[in-house]
Enzyme design. Structure first.
Site, PDB file in Angstrom:
ATOM      1  N   GLY A   6       0.828  -1.193   0.000  1.00 12.15           N
ATOM      2  CA  GLY A   6       0.000   0.000   0.000  1.00 12.15           C
ATOM      3  C   GLY A   6       0.864   1.246   0.000  1.00 12.15           C
ATOM      4  O   GLY A   6       2.005   1.225   0.455  1.00 12.15           O
ATOM      5  N   SER A   7       0.334   2.347  -0.517  1.00  8.22           N
ATOM      6  CA  SER A   7       1.036   3.623  -0.403  1.00  8.22           C
ATOM      7  C   SER A   7       0.836   4.171   1.016  1.00  8.22           C
ATOM      8  O   SER A   7       0.069   3.631   1.793  1.00  8.22           O
ATOM      9  CB  SER A   7       0.505   4.613  -1.435  1.00  8.22           C
ATOM     10  OG  SER A   7       0.848   4.180  -2.729  1.00  8.22           O
ATOM     11  N   GLY A   8       1.538   5.239   1.320  1.00  2.00           N
ATOM     12  CA  GLY A   8       1.414   5.829   2.647  1.00  2.00           C
ATOM     13  C   GLY A   8       2.568   5.478   3.567  1.00  2.00           C
ATOM     14  O   GLY A   8       2.570   5.859   4.735  1.00  2.00           O
ATOM     15  N   HIS A   9       3.551   4.725   3.033  1.00  2.20           N
ATOM     16  CA  HIS A   9       4.701   4.330   3.847  1.00  2.20           C
ATOM     17  C   HIS A   9       5.986   4.963   3.332  1.00  2.20           C
ATOM     18  O   HIS A   9       7.074   4.502   3.640  1.00  2.20           O
ATOM     19  CB  HIS A   9       4.870   2.814   3.832  1.00  2.20           C
ATOM     20  CG  HIS A   9       3.635   2.063   4.150  1.00  2.20           C
ATOM     21  ND1 HIS A   9       2.994   2.214   5.355  1.00  2.20           N
ATOM     22  CD2 HIS A   9       2.896   1.170   3.440  1.00  2.20           C
ATOM     23  CE1 HIS A   9       1.917   1.439   5.367  1.00  2.20           C
ATOM     24  NE2 HIS A   9       1.824   0.806   4.224  1.00  2.20           N
ATOM     25  N   LYS A  58       5.551  -8.140   2.213  1.00  2.00           N
ATOM     26  CA  LYS A  58       5.264  -7.967   3.637  1.00  2.00           C
ATOM     27  C   LYS A  58       4.049  -8.830   4.010  1.00  2.00           C
ATOM     28  O   LYS A  58       3.083  -8.922   3.262  1.00  2.00           O
ATOM     29  CB  LYS A  58       5.005  -6.499   3.946  1.00  2.00           C
ATOM     30  CG  LYS A  58       6.226  -5.623   3.643  1.00  2.00           C
ATOM     31  CD  LYS A  58       6.110  -4.222   4.183  1.00  2.00           C
ATOM     32  CE  LYS A  58       4.921  -3.452   3.664  1.00  2.00           C
ATOM     33  NZ  LYS A  58       4.821  -3.423   2.174  1.00  2.00           N
ATOM     34  N   ASP A 118      -1.421  -8.522   0.687  1.00  2.00           N
ATOM     35  CA  ASP A 118      -0.146  -8.501  -0.040  1.00  2.00           C
ATOM     36  C   ASP A 118       0.271  -9.912  -0.438  1.00  2.00           C
ATOM     37  O   ASP A 118       0.725 -10.146  -1.562  1.00  2.00           O
ATOM     38  CB  ASP A 118       0.951  -7.871   0.830  1.00  2.00           C
ATOM     39  CG  ASP A 118       0.714  -6.398   1.071  1.00  2.00           C
ATOM     40  OD1 ASP A 118      -0.289  -6.071   1.742  1.00  2.00           O
ATOM     41  OD2 ASP A 118       1.500  -5.573   0.585  1.00  2.00           O
ATOM     42  N   HIS A 124      -0.389   0.664   9.265  1.00  2.00           N
ATOM     43  CA  HIS A 124      -1.566   0.973   8.450  1.00  2.00           C
ATOM     44  C   HIS A 124      -2.628   1.745   9.207  1.00  2.00           C
ATOM     45  O   HIS A 124      -3.802   1.680   8.885  1.00  2.00           O
ATOM     46  CB  HIS A 124      -2.190  -0.311   7.899  1.00  2.00           C
ATOM     47  CG  HIS A 124      -1.284  -1.011   6.961  1.00  2.00           C
ATOM     48  ND1 HIS A 124      -0.408  -1.978   7.373  1.00  2.00           N
ATOM     49  CD2 HIS A 124      -1.089  -0.870   5.628  1.00  2.00           C
ATOM     50  CE1 HIS A 124       0.280  -2.416   6.342  1.00  2.00           C
ATOM     51  NE2 HIS A 124      -0.099  -1.760   5.271  1.00  2.00           N
TER      52      HIS A 124
END
Ligand code: ADP
Ligand code: ADP
Ligand code: MG
Ligand code: MG
Ligand code: MG
Ligand code: MG
Lengths: 208, 357, 357, 208
Positions: C54-57, C105, C110, C219
């Site tokens: 996911g994006s945001g990391h 991960k 995922d 998350h």
């Protein structure tokens, strides 16, 4: 006469007063500065307080110069060099005396004020400590000239200081951090002007 | 106050202890008074680059001590200029015989303290110059204010001058480079939230859930205006265009005159950016804004610089000059020539900035 | 919602456009579907290291594409696993003929998406292995949960395996290294605030002004327990001791069996750290915590690892695997041998991590 | 009989229902997940919706497989592969039919459920979509076996789904993100179970 013991208790009183007003001064600096003036002044005079013993054997000039050096090396910010210079010039002017006449008291305040102006280049009306120190010195000079007692003269000066503090409120700051706010600095009391008043009040307290 | 700290009074010391533990290969922390030097001791024959300022802007300055950048840094209390004795000790510890250049951000306190420090060091026979950085165009004039604040340009200047020192620039040449870079750089910042200093435990300014503060500095001080939050495109456009269209800026800055042996005021005028200029673009996080959002800023900024005919030759994106955990960003554009680009590309090896070898 | 963004639906694309504009020398962004590869195209004869999530990391994973680290990264929607088609396209674009190692991960989404992607790539004749990273000790068992989450170790593993790929490790050897590193790494995280995803505009969890959340993932999901905020020393001690005293951890992870030509479950047991072990210590910001506070964490952590007889041989400190603008931190300790240290020290040149040349 | 047009209107209705319930599902996922389930499902079916024209000429199996591919390549997360597999197995089971008998409808739902279980390894009681899909399939199978009409059977299944959703509330999650919460996942309704119920309801809606 301002005796050496008065000077010592003045310095001590400065510490107490600045401890009591730490949050108040910081709050004033929050509105138009960076929220540290109370902390800065408190840090400096706490250091002075801790080293208080070492002042006992000194003459008035040396006491004031020693306070100056401690402030310079522990306050930081704008107020560190400014109050450092203030006490340094006072001490230099006082010299190795053990007591000062009312006139000499007015003279050392004048020297302190000139030091602050030389260091910070502020003029009255810029919304800084100079707006308190200037009327204070003028009041002292006027009253000792008129032959008033030291206590009377300082009482008058405290009133001038209080007025000076109030008078900073409508001003637009032109020096220091508050100047970045331009018009928005209007309506706020200057923290450094306020601490200058407290330092004078501490002197008054030490005489009673 | 949501912070990973112990007692507020111990924050600076403990964080420095952490830096020392983490980077013993790169730097050495002195605790009485606080200053940080390179681990290897003074660099013989090279001008020592020293900077400092209030803490709370990490990695600046302590994180920039190391090969290719600073020789020493003086951390003050949070958002409070360090004191002359720190700077004086740092200068003595860092001097490698070729003199010291103090990089001073233009705040009343910093300028006065560094002046006193320079005088103390000169009394010890160390050759010292102070160059004042004032790049924050949010401050419009210098007549009715303390002058433009030193912000983002400082990071770029410390990198480029650090490389120039390694290359053997003498104090005069390095000072001239530093001065030119300062004149070439312009920055503007904004905040979405206020930061909280450990000492106070409360926000430095109140701000509504739908508001932002434009033209902030890096000390949690209020900015020049309050506005409703806009889109990143609108915010970035406003900041970038302000920087590009900023008029020539004239003010006087103090430097030491080695001929006259006294401080003199130099009148300097920064010329606006113009079409065809090569620039380094620096998009900085105030601390609480994640790098992902900085890319959103970079995107729009690059579109605008493009339209104006500026050529971004290098960039830096991340949290480098921060205000504790404040959310917000700043943009810096600095005009550079080929020599400056070469110096930018030169190796740097510090905790906060690393490349090359 | 205080973010530097335009429309929430455009965030990923626009931030990728920003990355592309900023780092055209290092990477190339593909938009339909989203993936990021190195600017130079596939690296002939070297195993392609691919990751995603996911994006945001950020900077993970896109910011780790470049020489010495990843060959490609697949950004999903915010906090949502990317899809098999992205991963499949990325594998095709990155494969240099020596096969692809997907670093996955351990999250249900995922793992499933990367499995489907591997199957698609294998159908194209590309040799693919998936190694699952599960280092978050806040998750205690794997029988009653989806198993430990992949967190901080991922960053260290991408760096070390990236160097191993450059060095010419083949797919089998690289997979083995990746697996061992995963078994050698343990992490734990905590948060002071919740993050806000652009899509929702509201905090992912509510948390009081005097509260913290322990054992969070990355998350914005709630952690394993809520507590009153403690001092950084207490928080760090709790996390570090938990990591060091973590019991052997056994679970099954799926890998591709090239002999049997099918997915097989491997039972793996991670052994606890022990006295004398050399470790890489990674103190990570969740995004909103400034690096200064991380040094406060590092200080206490180093005291504790010292007491336990662990030897920190390298460290990494900063925001590398984040949860948008969340305030908080995580600690990772990864046991390493001399070869791994050498690989750690090898040059890396990506937007998010740079050293050597 | 479930005609091809019913299938098309089912798929379309899925989009509408998931648009209406986007925030609701995300809110459920906020409590025990990562606050994206509604957004994920909405993104997937919006993509299906945009490509709706391309489904018109296909048979039932091809329609369902095409939906599956779109979901797989646009939903992501856990629900992407799971619902992708669900529709893929349904489509494979349905084959190139133009209409399905009640029994065949039960069969494709069974195939979908088994696909989800194979992919995600969840069992009933793990607090996932399987806790809705299982009673739904069992109810469908029971009722078509008993000779009930398709509408009657699905009405019953919707009730089973509603019960299944409620039954997830007291469970401790053992699969997916919610499992990290352990005991703390108790007392919350599972988002994926809820979206499964919505998808069944959409089927019911398409028949009236
Ligand atoms: N140039 C100056 N001359 C005289 N006083 C000044 C000047 N600049 C600032 N001050 C005084 O210093 C005060 C602020 O001190 P402080 O908050 O301790 O330092 P800083 O502004 O560096 O944070 C102001 O309120 C003002 O009275
Ligand atoms: N292993 C699994 N088997 C079946 N369903 C699962 C499994 N893991 C998760 N789910 C379902 O997926 C839902 C969450 O989907 P979503 O939020 O879209 O994905 P993610 O958890 O990746 O964010 C859960 O509510 C649960 O019903
Ligand atoms: Mg201040
Ligand atoms: Mg200050
Ligand atoms: Mg998700
Ligand atoms: Mg979810």
């Amino acid at each position: 006469m301002l005796k050496k013991d008065h000077v010592l208790s003045w310095i001590n009183r400065c510490y107490e007063v600045l401890e009591e007003n730490r949050q108040y001064l910081t709050k004033l600096d929050t509105a138009i500065g960076d929220a540290d003036h109370g902390n800065n002044m408190h840090r400096g005079f706490k250091k002075v307080h801790i080293q208080f013993e070492t002042l006992q054997d000194k003459d008035i000039g040396a006491i004031l110069k020693s306070v100056a050096m401690t402030l310079i090396s522990s306050v930081g910010g704008a107020s560190g060099p400014l109050y450092g210079t203030f006490f340094l010039q006072m001490g230099t002017k006082a010299g190795s005396k053990e007591e000062l006449s009312p006139k000499e008291v007015a003279q050392i305040w004048r020297a302190g004020l000139e030091g602050v102006k030389m260091r910070g280049k502020a003029e009255p009306g810029d919304k800084t400590m100079v707006d308190v120190l200037t009327p204070v010195v003028e009041s002292l000079e006027r009253d000792v000239e008129a032959g008033k007692s030291l206590v009377e003269a300082i009482d008058q000066a405290v009133e001038a200081a209080e007025k000076g503090v109030q008078d900073t409120i409508p001003l637009i700051a032109r020096k220091g951090r508050a100047s970045y706010l331009g018009e928005r600095s209007k309506g706020h009391q200057d923290p450094g002007a306020t601490s200058s008043k407290l330092i004078l009040q501490a002197l008054r307290d030490s005489l009673s | 106050m949501k912070k990973l700290i112990n007692k507020p009074d111990d924050v600076i010391r403990e964080q420095l202890e952490g830096m020392q533990a983490a980077h013993a290969d790169l730097l050495k922390v002195n605790y009485e008074p606080f200053y940080i030097t390179r681990a290897g001791g003074p660099v013989k024959g090279k001008v020592a680059l020293v900077s400092g300022g209030g803490s709370g802007h990490e990695p600046m300055h302590g994180g920039f001590v190391g090969h290719g950048m600073l020789h020493a840094a003086c951390p003050g209390e949070v958002f409070t200029s360090p004191t002359p004795d720190q700077m004086h000790e740092a200068a003595k510890a860092a001097d490698g015989g070729a003199g010291v250049l103090n990089i001073v951000k233009n705040y009343t306190g910093d300028v006065m303290n560094f002046e006193m420090a320079a005088e103390l060091a000169m009394a010890d026979g160390i050759k010292v110059q102070n160059i004042v950085i004032d790049d924050d165009i949010a401050v419009k004039d210098s007549l009715y204010t303390a002058g433009r604040r030193g912000v983002g340009s400082t990071v770029l200047i410390e990198k480029i001058c650090g490389a120039a020192s390694e290359k053997g620039y003498d104090l005069e040449k390095l000072s001239a480079l530093c001065r030119t870079l300062n004149q070439n750089g312009r920055s503007m910042g904004m905040a979405l939230t206020s930061c909280i200093t450990p000492g106070n435990g409360e926000p430095s300014f109140e701000i509504g859930d739908d508001e932002m503060e434009i033209g902030i500095g890096i000390h949690g001080e209020p900015g020049i205006k309050r506005d409703k939050i806009k889109s990143v495109d609108e915010i970035t456009e406003m900041m970038t265009v302000s920087i590009i269209e900023d008029k020539p800026y004239t003010r006087k800055l103090k430097e030491w005159d080695f001929g006259k042996n006294e401080w003199v005021e130099r009148e300097l005028t920064d010329e606006p950016l113009k079409k065809g200029d090569k620039v380094i673009a620096f998009v900085n996080s105030m601390g609480g804004t994640p790098v992902s959002e900085l890319y959103g800023v970079y995107r729009k900024m690059a579109q605008i610089t493009d339209k104006f005919g500026l050529k971004i030759v290098r960039n830096l994106i991340g949290p480098y000059i921060t205000s504790l955990e404040m959310q917000g960003c700043s943009i810096t554009l600095m005009k550079v020539d080929d020599e400056m680009i070469k110096l930018w590309d030169a190796p740097v090896y510090t905790p906060g900035l690393k490349w090359g070898k």
